[in-house]
Design a protein around this motif. Sequence first.
Motif, PDB file in Angstrom:
ATOM      1  N   CYS A  21       1.971  45.761  45.058  1.00  0.00           N
ATOM      2  CA  CYS A  21       2.431  47.143  44.970  1.00  0.00           C
ATOM      3  C   CYS A  21       2.829  47.640  46.348  1.00  0.00           C
ATOM      4  O   CYS A  21       2.640  46.950  47.356  1.00  0.00           O
ATOM      5  CB  CYS A  21       1.358  48.037  44.351  1.00  0.00           C
ATOM      6  N   ASP A  22       3.331  48.848  46.404  1.00  0.00           N
ATOM      7  CA  ASP A  22       3.756  49.453  47.665  1.00  0.00           C
ATOM      8  C   ASP A  22       2.828  50.583  48.100  1.00  0.00           C
ATOM      9  O   ASP A  22       3.207  51.432  48.915  1.00  0.00           O
ATOM     10  CB  ASP A  22       5.188  49.998  47.525  1.00  0.00           C
ATOM     11  N   ALA A  48       0.279  52.768  50.015  1.00  0.00           N
ATOM     12  CA  ALA A  48      -0.087  52.844  51.438  1.00  0.00           C
ATOM     13  C   ALA A  48      -1.605  52.816  51.592  1.00  0.00           C
ATOM     14  O   ALA A  48      -2.355  53.247  50.714  1.00  0.00           O
ATOM     15  CB  ALA A  48       0.504  54.121  52.036  1.00  0.00           C
ATOM     16  N   GLY A  49      -2.050  52.317  52.740  1.00  0.00           N
ATOM     17  CA  GLY A  49      -3.487  52.296  53.049  1.00  0.00           C
ATOM     18  C   GLY A  49      -4.254  51.213  52.345  1.00  0.00           C
ATOM     19  O   GLY A  49      -5.494  51.220  52.351  1.00  0.00           O
ATOM     20  N   VAL A  50      -3.578  50.300  51.715  1.00  0.00           N
ATOM     21  CA  VAL A  50      -4.235  49.198  50.999  1.00  0.00           C
ATOM     22  C   VAL A  50      -3.937  47.906  51.751  1.00  0.00           C
ATOM     23  O   VAL A  50      -2.778  47.656  52.113  1.00  0.00           O
ATOM     24  CB  VAL A  50      -3.743  49.100  49.546  1.00  0.00           C
ATOM     25  N   PRO A  51      -4.929  47.076  52.019  1.00  0.00           N
ATOM     26  CA  PRO A  51      -4.678  45.827  52.742  1.00  0.00           C
ATOM     27  C   PRO A  51      -3.688  44.955  52.001  1.00  0.00           C
ATOM     28  O   PRO A  51      -3.661  44.900  50.772  1.00  0.00           O
ATOM     29  CB  PRO A  51      -6.057  45.168  52.808  1.00  0.00           C
ATOM     30  N   ARG A  52      -2.874  44.267  52.754  1.00  0.00           N
ATOM     31  CA  ARG A  52      -1.910  43.365  52.151  1.00  0.00           C
ATOM     32  C   ARG A  52      -2.597  42.171  51.506  1.00  0.00           C
ATOM     33  O   ARG A  52      -2.160  41.676  50.476  1.00  0.00           O
ATOM     34  CB  ARG A  52      -0.918  42.878  53.203  1.00  0.00           C
ATOM     35  N   ILE A  53      -3.657  41.669  52.163  1.00  0.00           N
ATOM     36  CA  ILE A  53      -4.380  40.482  51.669  1.00  0.00           C
ATOM     37  C   ILE A  53      -5.844  40.847  51.457  1.00  0.00           C
ATOM     38  O   ILE A  53      -6.493  41.425  52.342  1.00  0.00           O
ATOM     39  CB  ILE A  53      -4.275  39.309  52.656  1.00  0.00           C
ATOM     40  N   VAL A  54      -6.391  40.510  50.314  1.00  0.00           N
ATOM     41  CA  VAL A  54      -7.821  40.702  50.013  1.00  0.00           C
ATOM     42  C   VAL A  54      -8.433  39.323  49.810  1.00  0.00           C
ATOM     43  O   VAL A  54      -7.936  38.545  48.992  1.00  0.00           O
ATOM     44  CB  VAL A  54      -8.022  41.575  48.762  1.00  0.00           C
ATOM     45  N   THR A  55      -9.500  39.051  50.578  1.00  0.00           N
ATOM     46  CA  THR A  55     -10.139  37.727  50.541  1.00  0.00           C
ATOM     47  C   THR A  55     -11.550  37.844  49.990  1.00  0.00           C
ATOM     48  O   THR A  55     -12.270  38.819  50.274  1.00  0.00           O
ATOM     49  CB  THR A  55     -10.200  37.114  51.953  1.00  0.00           C
ATOM     50  N   ALA A  56     -11.946  36.877  49.194  1.00  0.00           N
ATOM     51  CA  ALA A  56     -13.314  36.843  48.667  1.00  0.00           C
ATOM     52  C   ALA A  56     -14.317  36.815  49.818  1.00  0.00           C
ATOM     53  O   ALA A  56     -14.051  36.212  50.860  1.00  0.00           O
ATOM     54  CB  ALA A  56     -13.503  35.618  47.778  1.00  0.00           C
ATOM     55  N   PRO A  57     -15.463  37.494  49.670  1.00  0.00           N
ATOM     56  CA  PRO A  57     -16.431  37.566  50.775  1.00  0.00           C
ATOM     57  C   PRO A  57     -16.967  36.177  51.130  1.00  0.00           C
ATOM     58  O   PRO A  57     -17.078  35.291  50.290  1.00  0.00           O
ATOM     59  CB  PRO A  57     -17.532  38.472  50.237  1.00  0.00           C
ATOM     60  N   ALA A  58     -17.275  36.037  52.408  1.00  0.00           N
ATOM     61  CA  ALA A  58     -17.832  34.764  52.879  1.00  0.00           C
ATOM     62  C   ALA A  58     -19.272  34.613  52.394  1.00  0.00           C
ATOM     63  O   ALA A  58     -19.985  35.599  52.215  1.00  0.00           O
ATOM     64  CB  ALA A  58     -17.782  34.716  54.404  1.00  0.00           C
ATOM     65  N   PRO A  59     -19.718  33.399  52.134  1.00  0.00           N
ATOM     66  CA  PRO A  59     -21.112  33.191  51.720  1.00  0.00           C
ATOM     67  C   PRO A  59     -22.072  33.549  52.863  1.00  0.00           C
ATOM     68  O   PRO A  59     -21.734  33.451  54.038  1.00  0.00           O
ATOM     69  CB  PRO A  59     -21.161  31.699  51.391  1.00  0.00           C
ATOM     70  N   GLU A  60     -23.269  33.978  52.474  1.00  0.00           N
ATOM     71  CA  GLU A  60     -24.271  34.323  53.469  1.00  0.00           C
ATOM     72  C   GLU A  60     -24.708  33.070  54.228  1.00  0.00           C
ATOM     73  O   GLU A  60     -24.797  31.985  53.659  1.00  0.00           O
ATOM     74  CB  GLU A  60     -25.491  34.969  52.813  1.00  0.00           C
ATOM     75  N   LYS A  61     -24.971  33.256  55.527  1.00  0.00           N
ATOM     76  CA  LYS A  61     -25.425  32.143  56.355  1.00  0.00           C
ATOM     77  C   LYS A  61     -26.750  32.499  57.008  1.00  0.00           C
ATOM     78  O   LYS A  61     -26.974  33.640  57.415  1.00  0.00           O
ATOM     79  CB  LYS A  61     -24.390  31.813  57.430  1.00  0.00           C
ATOM     80  N   LEU A  62     -27.597  31.494  57.097  1.00  0.00           N
ATOM     81  CA  LEU A  62     -28.890  31.706  57.736  1.00  0.00           C
ATOM     82  C   LEU A  62     -28.709  32.024  59.212  1.00  0.00           C
ATOM     83  O   LEU A  62     -29.347  32.931  59.750  1.00  0.00           O
ATOM     84  CB  LEU A  62     -29.760  30.454  57.561  1.00  0.00           C
TER      85      LEU A  62
END
Length: 567
Positions: free
Chosen positions: A205-206, A208-222
Motif C-alpha cells: 500500500c501507499d 504513510a508512516g508504515v515500514p516498507r519491510i516487516v520482519t518476523a521477530p528474532a528468537p530469544e537468545k540467552l
Amino acid sequence: MSETICVLESIEEIGLRQEANYWRAQHARASERENFWKAQSQELQRTLSKHEASLEQFRQELAKQAATLAEKDGQIEALKARIVWLTQRLFGRSTEQTGPASPDASVSGPNPPETSAQDPPPSVEAPAVPKRKRGQQQGAKGHGRRRRGSLPRVDTTHDLPPAQRGCPKCGKPLAAAGTEDSEEIEWEVRVYRRRHRRQRYAKTCDCAGVPRIVTAPAPEKLIPKGLLATSFWVRVLLEKYLFQRPLHRVRQVLALEGLDLSQGTISGGLQRLGPLLQPVYACLQERNRQAKRWKMDETRWQVYVEVEGKNGYLWWLWVAITEDTVVYLLEPTRSAEVPRRHLGEHREGILLADRYCAYQALGLVVAFCWSHIRRDFVRIREAYPPQESWAEAWVKRINDLFQLNRQRRQGRGEPQTLARYDQEVRQAVAAMAECRDRELADPQLPPAARKALESLRRHWAGATVFVAHPEIEMDNNESERALRDPAMGRKNYFGCGSLWSGTLMVACFSIFQTLRKNHLDPQQWLVAYLEACAQNGGKPPAEVATFLPWNLSEERKQAWRHPRDPP
C-alpha cells in the motif's frame, strides 16, 4: 736415810715422768694415726660421694636413654603404622568392606583423626547373605531385558532383495507376512548450525508512516548477539559442573564433531552466565541457613588468584546439607568464621560433622560422625598387628551400635519396636563407655590405643547426640559423598583460575546437587530456567522462586523427575 728416800723418790719420779712421756708419745702417735685415718676416711667419703653422684648421673642418663629409646620405638611404630595407612590409601580398596551396610554407614570420603580431610570411610556390617549367581537378583528369577520405552523410536525397514522374494524352485512370489522386530540403542552426538529464517513482508500500500519491510521477530537468545544456543550452554554447564569434565576435553569432543571453538569463547560465555544463576544460588543459601539440622564438611580447593593478606592459592570448598538443600561455599580460609557467617548469628539446631575444631566453636549442638571414630580403630587394626584383636573388638562394638541404631530408625513408626531398640541402643552406649574407662585405667595400654580411647572420651558428648535424637544419623557420609564429585573436578581441572569461575562453580554445584537431592533432572531444569532467562532478554527471570524445587507444581515435578528415581 732421808737421802736414800729422796733418791728413791727422784728415781720413781723420773720413772713416772718417763712413763708419762712414753704415753704422751703414744697418744701423739695415736692422735696422728687417728687424724690420718680421719683424713683418709674423709677423702674416701668425698670420693664415695663423687662416685655416688657420678652413679646417680649415670642412672639419670641411662633412664633418659631408655626414655629416648622408648620414644624412638614409639616413633618407629607410628611411622610403620603410617606407612601401612599410606600404602592402603595408595594401593588398597577405596572403601572399608568389613562393616555393616546401613543408612547410617554409607560410603564417604577420608579424614585423619581430629581433622577433616578425605579418607576412605567405613561402612557397617550387614548380615551374611547367600552368594548368588552373576546377574541374578536375590529372591527373584530375573527381570529380563529392559525395553527402554521412554526413548524415542526410529523404525528402519529391511527387505529381501527382489531376486529372493520368490520360491527358489517354482519362482512363485512370496506373500508378505508381517515383520520380525528387534531393537538396538543408538547414541549419536550431533553438533549442527540452526539457521533462523525470519520471514519478511513488504507493504503493498501507499500508507504513510508504515515500514516498507516487516520482519518476523528474532528468537530469544540467552546471550544477546551470541553465536552459541541455549542448548549448547546447558551441555557445557552439565559437562563441567555435573560430570567434572574439563573444558579442554569438551573442546576436543566438539572438534571431533567438526566444531572448533577457542577457550576464550567458552570462558567468556560462562562468565556471562554466572550472574544468571546467582539469584537461584542466593535462594538456596537462604533456605539452607533457615534449617535446624545440617551436615557439613570441607575439602581443599585451588584458586589461582592473588588475595591481599593470603599466601599461596589454597582455598577451601565447604558443603552444608539440609533436608532439601545442598549448598557449597568457596572460601580462602578454613576457620570457624566460614560456617558462622553462613549460618548467621542467631543459629540454633544440631550440626553433624567430623571432629574438626572449627565446628565446635559455633555454639551449636555438634554431633560427631561415628564413621570417623570407627576409622581410628580400623587404622590401629591394620597398622599395629599386636593390637589387632583389641582394635577388632572395638570395631565390632561400633558395628553393632550402627546395626542397633539402624533398626531403631526403621522402627520409628512402631512405638513398641522403637522403645525396644531405643533401650538396646542406650545399653550398648553405656557398656561402651564402661569398657572405654576400664581400659584407659590400665597403665599398660599401648599409646596408639590410649590415644584413640582418649579421643573417644573427649568427644563422647557429641558422639552420643544421636541417642537422644533418633532423627540424627550416626555418620556424616552424605556430606563427604557430596564432596566426591568436586574432588574429581579438582583432579581434572585443578581448581579455579579466577574468582568469577569459583563463584559460578559453587552456584552450579549447589543447584545440581540440590536438584538431585529432590529427585529432579538437572538437565531438564537447566533447559527450562535458561530458556526463561533468554525470554527475559538474557537476564534472570522475574520469578526465580518458581524454579525452586519446593515451589514446583506437581506437574513440573513429574515432568522434571530424574529418570533414575522411582515415580
